[in-house]
Design a protein around this motif. Structure first.
Motif, short mmCIF file in Angstrom:
data_model
loop_
_atom_site.label_atom_id
_atom_site.label_comp_id
_atom_site.label_asym_id
_atom_site.label_seq_id
_atom_site.Cartn_x
_atom_site.Cartn_y
_atom_site.Cartn_z
N PHE A 84 86.80 8.25 19.96
CA PHE A 84 86.11 8.60 21.20
C PHE A 84 86.61 9.94 21.74
O PHE A 84 85.83 10.75 22.27
N SER A 85 87.90 10.18 21.62
CA SER A 85 88.44 11.44 22.11
C SER A 85 87.89 12.61 21.31
O SER A 85 87.59 13.69 21.87
N ALA A 86 87.76 12.40 19.99
CA ALA A 86 87.20 13.47 19.15
C ALA A 86 85.73 13.72 19.47
O ALA A 86 85.23 14.85 19.37
N ALA A 87 85.03 12.64 19.88
CA ALA A 87 83.60 12.77 20.23
C ALA A 87 83.40 13.23 21.66
O ALA A 87 82.24 13.37 22.10
N GLY A 88 84.48 13.45 22.40
CA GLY A 88 84.36 13.90 23.78
C GLY A 88 84.08 12.79 24.76
O GLY A 88 83.74 13.04 25.92
N LYS A 90 85.76 10.68 26.88
CA LYS A 90 87.06 10.42 27.47
C LYS A 90 87.14 9.04 28.13
O LYS A 90 88.16 8.37 28.04
N ARG A 91 86.06 8.62 28.80
CA ARG A 91 86.09 7.33 29.49
C ARG A 91 86.29 6.19 28.49
O ARG A 91 87.10 5.30 28.70
N CYS A 96 89.99 2.28 25.72
CA CYS A 96 90.73 1.78 24.55
C CYS A 96 92.24 1.82 24.78
O CYS A 96 92.97 0.89 24.42
N ILE A 97 92.69 2.90 25.44
CA ILE A 97 94.13 2.99 25.74
C ILE A 97 94.54 1.88 26.72
O ILE A 97 95.63 1.29 26.60
#
Length: 256
Positions: A84-88, A90-91, A96-97
């Motif tokens: 998700f972070s790589a896909a932008g 952030k939410r 996930c975190i």
């Protein structure tokens, strides 16, 4: 009214009494007041230590499986967060975190519970061993007490040993008494016996002195008879009559 009997006042009195009882609260059943209060510490576990150890072991294995499952979830959440972070997104990555943190918290709780159960299991195992040791010691102590009682106790053993010592002492005294020489009825005084012995010795000395004196004067000691056989005894001489004796004397005078 039924049969000429009025039921109204009596019924009203029952209602009043019931209302009076309700003011002070309803009386509890006797069974409720007599029910014992449960004491979890006093109630023994039906299975004993072995069953408790087995349950703790099973629960520990269940927690181990739960830990493995949560670790897989954490790894999955980390993987998705990276995607998700790589896909932008952030939410979604933060979500996930957040789930990963929740799973890690559960892992900490499980690890604490697992440590507690492991401590309990080791304590129960040690208690079980101590129980076996105590039961063995009790059996040993009971057996020792029984055998000691059969022996009569310490005082009886001391008394027996004293009797043995007295018996051995008596046996030694008896053996000493039997080994002493017996006088054989000779109760003469020792001084009298010595005096008689001195007299015999003096007589021997006188005899030796007399023999020595005779030898100096030329008289030999009497000869000891030889071992040669003695001559045969002469035959018996026949008894002569008076006439035969006179004849023998006449013949003897003529021969001269």
């Amino acid at each position: 009214a039924v049969g000429g009997v009025v039921r109204g006042p009596r019924r009203r009195r029952k209602v009043e009494l019931r209302g009076t009882m309700n003011l002070f609260g309803r009386k509890k059943p006797a069974t409720e007041s007599l029910m014992p209060v449960a004491n979890p510490r006093a109630a023994p576990q039906p299975g004993g230590t072995l069953e408790a150890i087995a349950k703790l072991r099973d629960a520990t294995e269940t927690l181990d499986k739960r830990q493995e499952h949560l670790n897989r979830k954490i790894e999955n959440e980390i993987k998705q967060a990276k995607q998700f972070s790589a896909a932008g997104k952030k939410r979604e990555a933060l979500t996930c975190i957040k789930r990963k943190k929740m799973y890690e918290k559960q892992l900490e709780q499980i690890e604490g519970a697992r440590t507690t159960m492991e401590t309990q299991k080791q304590a129960l195992e040690q208690l079980n061993i101590n129980k076996e040791i105590l039961e063995a010691q009790r059996v040993g102590a009971s057996t020792m007490a029984s055998v000691t009682a059969q022996m009569g106790g310490v005082d009886a053993v001391d008394e027996t040993m004293g009797q043995i010592e007295e018996g051995l002492a008596d046996a030694n005294e008896i053996a000493d008494a039997l080994s002493r020489p017996v006088a054989g009825g000779m109760d003469d005084d020792e001084d009298e016996l010595r005096a008689e012995l001195d007299m015999l010795e003096d007589a021997d000395l006188e005899t030796q002195a007399l023999s020595t004196g005779l030898g100096d004067l030329g008289f030999g000691a009497p000869s000891v008879p030889s071992s040669k056989p003695l001559p045969a005894a002469p035959k018996s001489i026949p008894v002569m009559s008076e006439e035969e004796r006179e004849l023998a004397e006449l013949e003897a005078s003529m021969a001269m």
